[in-house]
Design a protein around this motif. Structure first.
Motif, PDB file in Angstrom:
ATOM      1  N   LYS A  55       0.923  -1.229   0.090  1.00 21.94           N
ATOM      2  CA  LYS A  55       0.032   0.076   0.108  1.00 21.94           C
ATOM      3  C   LYS A  55       0.769   1.333  -0.066  1.00 21.94           C
ATOM      4  O   LYS A  55       1.782   1.250   0.516  1.00 21.94           O
ATOM      5  N   SER A 330      -0.680   0.964  -5.719  1.00 23.66           N
ATOM      6  CA  SER A 330      -2.200   0.429  -5.578  1.00 23.66           C
ATOM      7  C   SER A 330      -3.076   1.526  -5.684  1.00 23.66           C
ATOM      8  O   SER A 330      -2.913   2.602  -5.000  1.00 23.66           O
ATOM      9  N   GLU A 331      -4.143   1.206  -6.324  1.00 23.89           N
ATOM     10  CA  GLU A 331      -5.105   2.393  -6.458  1.00 23.89           C
ATOM     11  C   GLU A 331      -6.645   1.716  -6.823  1.00 23.89           C
ATOM     12  O   GLU A 331      -6.706   0.760  -7.725  1.00 23.89           O
ATOM     13  N   SER A 332      -7.378   2.293  -6.356  1.00 20.11           N
ATOM     14  CA  SER A 332      -9.044   1.587  -6.268  1.00 20.11           C
ATOM     15  C   SER A 332      -9.164   0.282  -6.483  1.00 20.11           C
ATOM     16  O   SER A 332      -9.916  -0.466  -7.374  1.00 20.11           O
TER      17      SER A 332
END
Length: 346
Positions: A55, A330-332
């Motif tokens: 993350k 990381s995203e969405s």
């Protein structure tokens, strides 16, 4: 006379703006700008390696050429991620770090050095066992690392304005070079004693003589946010990425003169120089890689803009393997990943 031996501030001689940007290209588009020579290498995604569970922001990357591994400083995750390029998988995660910002692999002694922004220390790990072997402690905010294989010294940018000099054989701090502000990216000459250091808070590039361990010249900048830097030592050209405005500046390292400036994507964080294709790659958090061709020492043109992902601003080009690595956070709900680029020649 080389500008590095004059201890004074240089005025900026602004070169003419690049005439125009060329047609933009995305990674899933086969078209190329009409005026790009057919022998110029075109980056393409060859592999995507997921980093599940990682993350936050990803900072810098180091390579182990012989072992076919990547070491990734996952700053927001407080981990060092180790990826095996043969299998295309993450094989280990070192936990317990405190905002790891940069990583350097020293094959001569089989050690990995990781700088920690929150603790101000550089953590040492065995490259085979991946076990913790000790710390080199600085006052605060240990950041960018550069290794000089000739002297066996590791240079550490840290604190409010210093380059620490460490002997990797003993693990001891043997010197300190004072600067005008916190150092970001810096580059070492391989055939000379100079270090070029980005100092965003002072809007300058400091030129350091690493034999004298002192600043011998300064390049003042009108632009701000000068974080990344690359060096073409053969042609005496220094590439400086600035965020405000989003520009890449090119300086002659012999005269200290600005010779070119090129518009690039926003939020640039890494710049790499490819001496084989004579190209510069800028990874920008806006979500693009700009590919800039060096037609001559003083002439540059954007030949492609490759669509990536928002926040994907950390990268590394490895000249020996001719591979380009991009860290995608990381995203969405999507996992973080490393994208591996190779070259397509048409």
């Amino acid at each position: 006379m080389r500008f590095a031996i004059k201890k004074k501030t240089f005025s900026i001689a602004v070169a003419a703006m690049v005439a125009s940007l060329l047609v933009l290209v995305t990674i899933n588009t086969t078209a190329r700008p009409a005026n790009v020579n057919q022998d110029v290498g075109v980056l393409r995604v060859a592999q995507s390696i997921p980093l599940p569970g990682v993350k936050g922001r990803i900072d810098h990357i180091a390579t182990d050429i012989g072992g076919q591994r990547l070491f990734i400083a996952a700053l927001g995750n407080d981990t060092l991620e180790i990826v095996d390029l043969r299998s295309g998988k993450r094989i280990h995660s070192i936990t317990g770090l405190r905002e790891p910002q940069d990583v350097t692999y020293v094959p001569e002694i089989n050690r990995i050095f990781v700088s920690n922004g929150a603790s101000g220390s550089v953590s040492i790990f065995g490259s085979r066992s991946l076990r913790y072997e000790g710390n080199i402690t600085f006052r605060e905010d240990a950041d960018n690392l550069r290794y000089d294989a000739h002297s066996k010294y590791l240079y550490v940018g840290y604190g409010k304005g210093s380059l620490g000099v460490t002997d990797v054989m003993s693990g001891k701090i043997i010197g300190d070079i004072r600067l005008a502000g916190h150092p970001e990216a810096f580059q070492l000459e391989t055939k000379g004693p100079r270090i070029f250091v980005n100092i965003p808070s002072a809007r300058q590039v400091a030129v350091v003589d690493r034999d004298k361990r002192s600043v011998i010249a300064v390049l003042p900048l009108k632009e701000s946010g000068n974080f990344p830097m690359a060096l073409d030592e053969k042609r005496h050209r220094l590439f400086i990425g600035c965020r405000r405005p989003a520009t890449m500046l090119v300086y002659d390292t012999e005269s200290g003169r600005e010779v070119a400036r090129i518009d690039i994507g926003r939020d640039v964080d890494d710049i790499s120089y490819d001496p084989v294709h004579r190209q510069i790659y800028t990874s920008c958090g806006e979500g693009f890689i700009d590919v800039i061709r060096q037609t001559e020492a003083d002439h540059y043109e954007v030949t492609a803009r490759l669509k990536t992902a928002r926040g994907a601003r950390t990268s590394r080009f490895e000249p020996e393997s001719m591979l380009f690595y991009l860290a995608v956070p990381s995203e969405s709900g999507k996992s973080a990943e490393i994208r591996v680029y190779d070259f397509l020649t048409k």
